[in-house]
Motif scaffolding. Structure first.
Motif, short mmCIF file in Angstrom:
data_model
loop_
_atom_site.label_atom_id
_atom_site.label_comp_id
_atom_site.label_asym_id
_atom_site.label_seq_id
_atom_site.Cartn_x
_atom_site.Cartn_y
_atom_site.Cartn_z
N ASP A 201 0.83 -1.21 0.00
CA ASP A 201 0.00 0.00 0.00
C ASP A 201 0.86 1.26 0.00
OD1 ASP A 201 1.00 -0.47 2.50
OD2 ASP A 201 -0.88 -0.16 3.57
N GLY A 202 2.15 1.10 -0.28
CA GLY A 202 3.01 2.28 -0.39
C GLY A 202 3.42 2.87 0.95
N VAL A 203 3.35 2.05 2.00
CA VAL A 203 3.76 2.50 3.33
C VAL A 203 5.13 1.87 3.64
CG1 VAL A 203 3.24 2.30 5.81
CG2 VAL A 203 1.41 2.77 4.17
N LEU B 283 8.12 1.14 16.29
CA LEU B 283 7.94 0.95 14.86
C LEU B 283 7.17 2.13 14.30
CD1 LEU B 283 8.56 -1.35 12.80
CD2 LEU B 283 6.16 -1.96 13.00
N LEU B 284 7.79 2.85 13.36
CA LEU B 284 7.12 3.98 12.73
C LEU B 284 6.51 3.52 11.42
CD1 LEU B 284 9.63 7.00 12.67
CD2 LEU B 284 7.62 6.71 14.13
N LYS B 285 5.30 4.01 11.13
CA LYS B 285 4.73 3.78 9.80
C LYS B 285 4.74 5.13 9.08
CE LYS B 285 1.13 1.44 11.45
NZ LYS B 285 -0.19 0.84 11.43
N ILE B 286 5.20 5.09 7.85
CA ILE B 286 5.35 6.34 7.11
C ILE B 286 4.70 6.19 5.75
CG2 ILE B 286 7.04 7.90 6.04
CD1 ILE B 286 9.02 6.64 8.29
N LYS B 287 3.89 7.19 5.39
CA LYS B 287 3.29 7.18 4.05
C LYS B 287 3.72 8.45 3.34
CE LYS B 287 0.18 6.08 0.80
NZ LYS B 287 0.97 5.93 -0.41
N ALA B 288 4.47 8.26 2.27
CA ALA B 288 4.92 9.41 1.48
C ALA B 288 4.38 9.25 0.06
CB ALA B 288 6.44 9.46 1.46
N GLN B 289 4.30 10.37 -0.64
CA GLN B 289 3.87 10.26 -2.05
C GLN B 289 5.00 9.72 -2.91
OE1 GLN B 289 1.40 13.45 -3.73
NE2 GLN B 289 1.80 14.57 -1.84
N ARG B 290 6.23 10.07 -2.53
CA ARG B 290 7.39 9.57 -3.26
C ARG B 290 8.47 9.15 -2.25
NH1 ARG B 290 4.13 9.80 -6.48
NH2 ARG B 290 4.06 10.90 -8.48
N TRP C 174 14.42 -4.39 -3.96
CA TRP C 174 13.98 -5.75 -4.30
C TRP C 174 12.61 -5.98 -3.70
CZ3 TRP C 174 16.09 -9.08 -7.63
CH2 TRP C 174 17.46 -9.01 -7.92
N GLN C 175 12.52 -5.63 -2.42
CA GLN C 175 11.29 -5.93 -1.70
C GLN C 175 10.11 -5.16 -2.28
OE1 GLN C 175 10.55 -4.22 1.92
NE2 GLN C 175 9.06 -5.77 2.52
N ALA C 176 10.37 -3.94 -2.72
CA ALA C 176 9.30 -3.12 -3.27
C ALA C 176 8.88 -3.60 -4.66
CB ALA C 176 9.75 -1.66 -3.33
N GLY C 177 9.72 -4.43 -5.28
CA GLY C 177 9.36 -4.94 -6.60
C GLY C 177 9.93 -4.13 -7.76
N CYS C 178 10.93 -3.29 -7.49
CA CYS C 178 11.58 -2.55 -8.58
C CYS C 178 12.29 -3.55 -9.48
CB CYS C 178 12.62 -1.58 -8.03
SG CYS C 178 11.94 -0.32 -6.97
#
Ligand SMILES: Cc1cc2nc3c(=O)[nH]c(=O)nc-3n(C[C@H](O)[C@H](O)[C@H](O)COP(=O)(O)OP(=O)(O)OC[C@H]3O[C@@H](n4cnc5c(N)ncnc54)[C@H](O)[C@@H]3O)c2cc1C
Lengths: 104, 357
Positions: free
Chosen positions: B92-94, B103-110, B259-263
């Motif tokens: 979900d882009g977090v 544990l911090l959760k961060i949501k950025a646009q980029r 890798w984990q993000a699927g790039c």
């Protein structure tokens, strides 16, 4: 061994503190990585590998490679190349894999 | 959940420049580094830098880190969190980070991934003995913490890092027993090699390490010669006593998050291993993830800084931030990068990049 005089660099060191390595009292500077304090005190063997019991020291010194895992204040698998030294810490040579969950 | 326009992972020269550029476009920036200080690899570099004036040539690496840190502090729209280790990227882009035991959760646009690179190891018998360290690790111990690695060092690898670290060890009073280089010629720049030669340190070209030895800590190594087919020549063994062996055989990008993000990743040996496929603007195949610096290909700090600028500018532009100067700044950075990679010294990088962009 510590560098006391250097042609280009000066070192800002924290307060001198006592800590314990395998029960023995030694000195280091607060805030430096535990591995640096140990190395300065002549300690290079930090743990023994889990299959062949081979001695291991640090390798990367930036927290990447897991070569330097030790038991610190009872917590296993601490990367001592980046974990900062505090007064009174009990640092122990790790044997094999550290147990994450304490056995009763 | 922490929300921000652009989250930057890694505050080395690439990440710091990315933060400054993105913030100058008006973006809100969250800059994270797992260390307690900014600067990444720069903080252990006590020699003066190469490159053009714009990339701080002839300033020491540690001082560049300080200059960039001051600049970051001038921007109210940059929030810097040190001691924050980014752990993962979720569908979900977090992203999550470990920060002060939480544990911090961060949501950025980029996201701009600027995690740098790790030192490679080398396979030889007993390469795990205590006293066998990465050259960068020895540099950290000596230059940052003022602790000597030992009394007599054998350096493996004569690239710039091997040469510079050898020289710095001598400055600190450590004896350098020799430098072993598998290739027939010294790999690093002539200026560095000349300093080493003047100090009388033997450089064993066309040699490699056969084995290290020592009783629980390293006490020395046997080296031997390589023929023109890179095969060891029996009978050429030399025994070199040393209480430290420094391995300076290059770096490899720290790409786990990508890798984990699927790039999409590609193996390019000229760039140090697996690197992300990306466009000229440093955008990966995931439109919300940009890269900059050694993580996108092991190069040097000047290039990392310019890539950081490009990634910062373009990531900010992609979410609608703008400034009248954007086109000019972007094209100036692109031509600086081309200039840094021009000439024979840039040939390796240029051929690697051709396979990527
Ligand atoms: C000995 C030596 C000498 C050099 N000499 C020169 C020179 O003369 N000239 C030159 O131009 N270049 C030189 N370089 C190369 C230069 O240092 C690097 O190319 C440059 O530092 C790369 O910058 P970067 O920002 O990409 O990565 P880095 O500087 O490696 O910074 C990456 C940062 O990301 C952080 N990080 C990594 N993973 C995470 C995570 N999961 N969460 C949070 N933070 C994370 C790290 O803590 C680090 O601070 C030298 C390098 C070395 C080792």
């Amino acid at each position: 061994m510590r560098i006391e005089e250097h042609p280009v660099l000066t070192f800002q060191r924290g307060e001198k503190v006592k800590f314990y390595f395998d029960g023995k009292e030694i000195e280091g500077y607060e805030g430096e990585p535990i591995a640096a304090a140990l190395h300065a005190a002549g300690v290079r063997i930090l743990r023994h590998s889990h299959k062949k019991n081979r001695p291991r020291g640090f390798y990367c010194a930036i927290g990447n490679c897991s070569s330097c895992l030790m038991v610190v204040d009872g917590t296993p698998n601490v990367r001592v190349c980046v974990e900062k030294l505090k007064a009174g810490m009990r640092v122990e040579t790790q044997q094999g894999r550290g147990e994450l969950i304490a056995k009763d | 959940m922490l929300k921000t326009d652009i989250a930057i992972i890694g505050a080395g020269p690439a990440g710091l420049n990315a933060a400054i550029s993105a913030a100058s476009m008006g973006a809100g920036v969250l800059l994270l580094d797992r260390d307690e200080f900014v600067g990444g690899q720069l903080i252990k570099q006590t020699h003066k830098f190469f490159g053009s004036r714009e990339q701080h040539a002839s300033t020491r690496g540690i001082d560049i880190a300080g200059l960039l840190h001051e600049k970051v502090k001038e921007y109210k729209n940059i929030e810097l969190r040190l001691g924050a280790t980014v752990l993962g990227y979720y569908p979900d882009g977090v992203i999550t980070a470990e920060y002060q035991g939480r544990l911090l959760k961060i949501k950025a646009q980029r996201y701009i991934v600027a995690t740098g690179a790790a030192e490679k190891s080398l396979p030889f018998p007993n390469n795990d003995l205590p006293g066998i360290y990465g050259a960068g690790a020895v540099q950290t111990l000596t230059n940052v913490y003022g602790v000597l690695p030992g009394q007599r060092v054998l350096m493996v690898g004569s690239g710039n890092i091997g040469l510079i670290v050898s020289y710095q060890l001598m400055q600190a009073g450590v004896e350098v027993a020799g430098i072993v280089e598998a290739a027939p010629n010294i790999g690093g720049y002539l200026v560095h090699a000349a300093k080493i030669r003047r100090a009388g340190v033997p450089v064993f070209t066309s040699h490699t390490i056969k084995e290290a030895y020592g009783d629980s800590v390293v006490q020395g190594a046997v080296i031997w010669q390589l023929d023109e087919k890179w095969q060891p020549v029996p009978g050429t063994e030399k025994d070199i006593k040393a209480d430290v062996i420094c391995v300076a055989v290059g770096l490899t990008p720290l790409t786990e998050l990508l890798w984990q993000a699927g790039c999409k990743m590609k193996f390019v040996s000229q760039l140090g291993g697996h690197v992300p496929v990306r466009d000229e603007n440093m955008m990966t195949t995931m439109p919300d993830i940009y890269v900059a610096g050694d993580v996108s290909g092991v190069e040097e700090a000047s290039a990392a800084m310019v890539e950081g600028k490009i990634a910062g500018l373009c990531a900010a532009a992609s979410i609608g931030c703008s400034t009248g100067e954007f086109d000019e700044l972007r094209s100036r950075a692109l031509s600086q990068l081309a200039e840094l990679r021009s000439g024979p010294a840039g040939e390796k990088i240029r051929s690697g990049l051709k396979l990527l962009v």
